[in-house]
Scaffold this active site. Sequence first.
Site, PDB file in Angstrom:
ATOM      1  N   CYS A   1       0.851  -1.185   0.000  1.00 44.54           N
ATOM      2  CA  CYS A   1       0.000   0.000   0.000  1.00 44.54           C
ATOM      3  C   CYS A   1       0.885   1.232   0.000  1.00 44.54           C
ATOM      4  O   CYS A   1       1.743   1.371   0.872  1.00 44.54           O
ATOM      5  CB  CYS A   1      -0.916  -0.007   1.219  1.00 44.54           C
ATOM      6  SG  CYS A   1      -1.902   1.496   1.331  1.00 44.54           S
TER       7      CYS A   1
ATOM      8  N   ASN B   1       1.198  -9.160  -0.790  1.00 47.02           N
ATOM      9  CA  ASN B   1       0.271 -10.104  -0.169  1.00 47.02           C
ATOM     10  C   ASN B   1       0.898 -11.493  -0.159  1.00 47.02           C
ATOM     11  O   ASN B   1       1.811 -11.791  -0.929  1.00 47.02           O
ATOM     12  CB  ASN B   1      -1.027 -10.179  -0.980  1.00 47.02           C
ATOM     13  CG  ASN B   1      -1.790  -8.880  -0.947  1.00 47.02           C
ATOM     14  OD1 ASN B   1      -1.565  -8.000  -1.769  1.00 47.02           O
ATOM     15  ND2 ASN B   1      -2.682  -8.748   0.006  1.00 47.02           N
TER      16      ASN B   1
HETATM   17  P1  HMG Z   1      -9.660  13.960  -0.607  1.00 48.56           P
HETATM   18  O1  HMG Z   1      -8.525  14.775  -1.159  1.00 48.56           O
HETATM   19  O2  HMG Z   1     -10.038  14.160   0.835  1.00 48.56           O
HETATM   20  O3  HMG Z   1     -10.932  14.092  -1.555  1.00 48.56           O
HETATM   21  O4  HMG Z   1      -9.309  12.430  -0.849  1.00 48.56           O
HETATM   22  P2  HMG Z   1     -12.133  15.089  -1.550  1.00 48.56           P
HETATM   23  O5  HMG Z   1     -13.354  14.330  -1.228  1.00 48.56           O
HETATM   24  O6  HMG Z   1     -11.817  16.323  -0.747  1.00 48.56           O
HETATM   25  O7  HMG Z   1     -12.170  15.519  -3.087  1.00 48.56           O
HETATM   26  C1  HMG Z   1     -11.065  16.220  -3.677  1.00 48.56           C
HETATM   27  C2  HMG Z   1     -11.125  16.056  -5.188  1.00 48.56           C
HETATM   28  O8  HMG Z   1     -10.931  14.680  -5.524  1.00 48.56           O
HETATM   29  C3  HMG Z   1     -12.448  16.469  -5.810  1.00 48.56           C
HETATM   30  O9  HMG Z   1     -12.140  17.057  -7.098  1.00 48.56           O
HETATM   31  C4  HMG Z   1     -13.144  15.166  -6.055  1.00 48.56           C
HETATM   32  O10 HMG Z   1     -14.063  15.185  -7.130  1.00 48.56           O
HETATM   33  C5  HMG Z   1     -11.980  14.243  -6.411  1.00 48.56           C
HETATM   34  P3  HMG Z   1     -12.179  18.673  -7.300  1.00 48.56           P
HETATM   35  O11 HMG Z   1     -13.570  19.036  -6.926  1.00 48.56           O
HETATM   36  O12 HMG Z   1     -11.150  19.166  -6.321  1.00 48.56           O
HETATM   37  O13 HMG Z   1     -11.784  18.781  -8.721  1.00 48.56           O
HETATM   38  N1  HMG Z   1     -12.306  12.847  -6.087  1.00 48.56           N
HETATM   39  C6  HMG Z   1     -12.172  11.796  -6.927  1.00 48.56           C
HETATM   40  N2  HMG Z   1     -11.729  11.704  -8.184  1.00 48.56           N
HETATM   41  C7  HMG Z   1     -11.748  10.462  -8.736  1.00 48.56           C
HETATM   42  N3  HMG Z   1     -12.190   9.350  -8.102  1.00 48.56           N
HETATM   43  C8  HMG Z   1     -12.622   9.411  -6.840  1.00 48.56           C
HETATM   44  C9  HMG Z   1     -12.618  10.680  -6.217  1.00 48.56           C
HETATM   45  N4  HMG Z   1     -12.976  11.082  -4.989  1.00 48.56           N
HETATM   46  C10 HMG Z   1     -12.798  12.408  -4.920  1.00 48.56           C
HETATM   47  N5  HMG Z   1     -13.063   8.320  -6.219  1.00 48.56           N
HETATM   48  C11 HMG Z   1     -10.056  10.166  -1.220  1.00 48.56           C
HETATM   49  C12 HMG Z   1     -10.188  11.417  -0.381  1.00 48.56           C
HETATM   50  C13 HMG Z   1     -10.797   9.056  -0.512  1.00 48.56           C
HETATM   51  C14 HMG Z   1     -10.637  10.421  -2.583  1.00 48.56           C
HETATM   52  C15 HMG Z   1      -8.542   9.832  -1.339  1.00 48.56           C
HETATM   53  O14 HMG Z   1      -8.001   9.806  -0.055  1.00 48.56           O
HETATM   54  C16 HMG Z   1      -8.265   8.536  -2.035  1.00 48.56           C
HETATM   55  O15 HMG Z   1      -8.528   8.384  -3.226  1.00 48.56           O
HETATM   56  N6  HMG Z   1      -7.675   7.552  -1.300  1.00 48.56           N
HETATM   57  C17 HMG Z   1      -7.417   6.245  -1.843  1.00 48.56           C
HETATM   58  C18 HMG Z   1      -6.191   5.644  -1.212  1.00 48.56           C
HETATM   59  C19 HMG Z   1      -5.996   4.229  -1.708  1.00 48.56           C
HETATM   60  O16 HMG Z   1      -6.532   3.821  -2.727  1.00 48.56           O
HETATM   61  N7  HMG Z   1      -5.163   3.464  -0.979  1.00 48.56           N
HETATM   62  C20 HMG Z   1      -4.870   2.086  -1.324  1.00 48.56           C
HETATM   63  C21 HMG Z   1      -6.006   1.149  -1.081  1.00 48.56           C
HETATM   64  S1  HMG Z   1      -6.200   0.684   0.614  1.00 48.56           S
HETATM   65  C22 HMG Z   1      -5.171  -0.704   0.804  1.00 48.56           C
HETATM   66  O17 HMG Z   1      -4.362  -0.971  -0.039  1.00 48.56           O
HETATM   67  C23 HMG Z   1      -5.361  -1.606   1.992  1.00 48.56           C
HETATM   68  C24 HMG Z   1      -6.069  -2.921   1.605  1.00 48.56           C
HETATM   69  O18 HMG Z   1      -5.294  -3.644   0.656  1.00 48.56           O
HETATM   70  C25 HMG Z   1      -6.295  -3.800   2.836  1.00 48.56           C
HETATM   71  C26 HMG Z   1      -5.038  -4.040   3.671  1.00 48.56           C
HETATM   72  O19 HMG Z   1      -3.971  -4.365   3.128  1.00 48.56           O
HETATM   73  O20 HMG Z   1      -5.182  -3.925   4.902  1.00 48.56           O
HETATM   74  C27 HMG Z   1      -7.435  -2.659   0.995  1.00 48.56           C
HETATM   75 MG    MG Z   2      -3.538  -4.826   1.112  1.00 48.52          MG
END
Ligand code: HMG
Ligand code: MG
Length: 305
Positions: free
Chosen positions: A240, A249
Amino acid sequence: MTLPDEVTIVEVGPRDGLQNEPGVVATDVKVEFVDRLARTGVKVVETTSFVHPKWVPQLADGAEVYATITPVEGVRYPVLVPNERGLNDALQAGVRDVAVFAAASEAFSAKNLNRSIDESLEMFAPVIRRAAADGLGVRGYVSMAWGCPYQGHVPVEDVVRVSAELAELGCDEICLGDTIGVGAVGEVHRVVSRVAAEIGHDRLAVHMHDTYGQGLANTLAAFEAGVTVADTSAGGLGGCPYAKGAKGNLATEDLVYALDRSGVRTGIDLEAVLETTAWMAGELGRPPASRVAEAILASRAGDGA
Ligand code: HMG
Ligand code: MG
């Protein structure tokens, strides 16, 4: 050791495996990875994420990947969605299974989602409600269930609380993540049993990273504790970008090998997984992290096969 007769493996290579890859992986390679995996006999291939592309640039082509794969009948292709924007994009792409991803650690929630745990649950609530109303499968991840690189120890009560809230919001599966792979067998048993006491074993899955080489033992421990769904990634790819030190994984072939030889049915053809792993290692230009792949592929090279 008492293992179930049959388990479900969720292949997360195309999502977790690739999200941390430093070099650009071409869209057609991602599509071929998903399609090859879907032909191994696995029932679930976590395909990509609909998150902000600035946060996870590698998966910015999620909609294109999803539109280009060749679905295999009986295989589910879930994607990660953090919010309603992501859900809208996923629905438009035709997605039928989604996963939201909370954490049991405040520090990681802030880094990964820019929100506290409670704020993240507020963000997920309408996603889960709408997805469930549309008949989609909805998984809820609980990351850092066995420790966090920013916070350190994660109390089991926090894992139980977040799991129970996601279940209450309507997730049909809760997946406990050892995001940085620090857990060990005894703790797996303890955390799984505590969460299962709240939400039941049949809604529970585990997702073990293999940083400390505990992924296989921990996954088998979860099976012994009554879980029957576990995540793996072909070749042991993964990590991540927001969890420092997180390695891949547990490798799919490591788990399938162990289960095949223990008489536990997975429906997965080990040979097909190894072929996919070897192909992907060629695409990424480095050998797989899996011990089983290393042993079998090396012995074949030695045979001249
Ligand atoms: P934020 O900056 O707080 O977003 O990020 P926001 O809600 O303030 O929005 C800011 C801008 O982002 C806006 O655009 C939204 O439209 C846009 P503007 O109005 O400024 O032009 N926006 C998006 N654009 C495209 N797709 C979207 C989206 N959402 C908002 N979905 C947010 C908050 C959640 C979006 C951000 O933090 C994020 O994308 N995080 C993802 C992180 C991630 O993917 N991490 C890896 C996965 S987790 C993992 O790997 C663990 C796991 O494997 C399990 C384990 O191992 O334990 C699952
Ligand atoms: Mg994971």
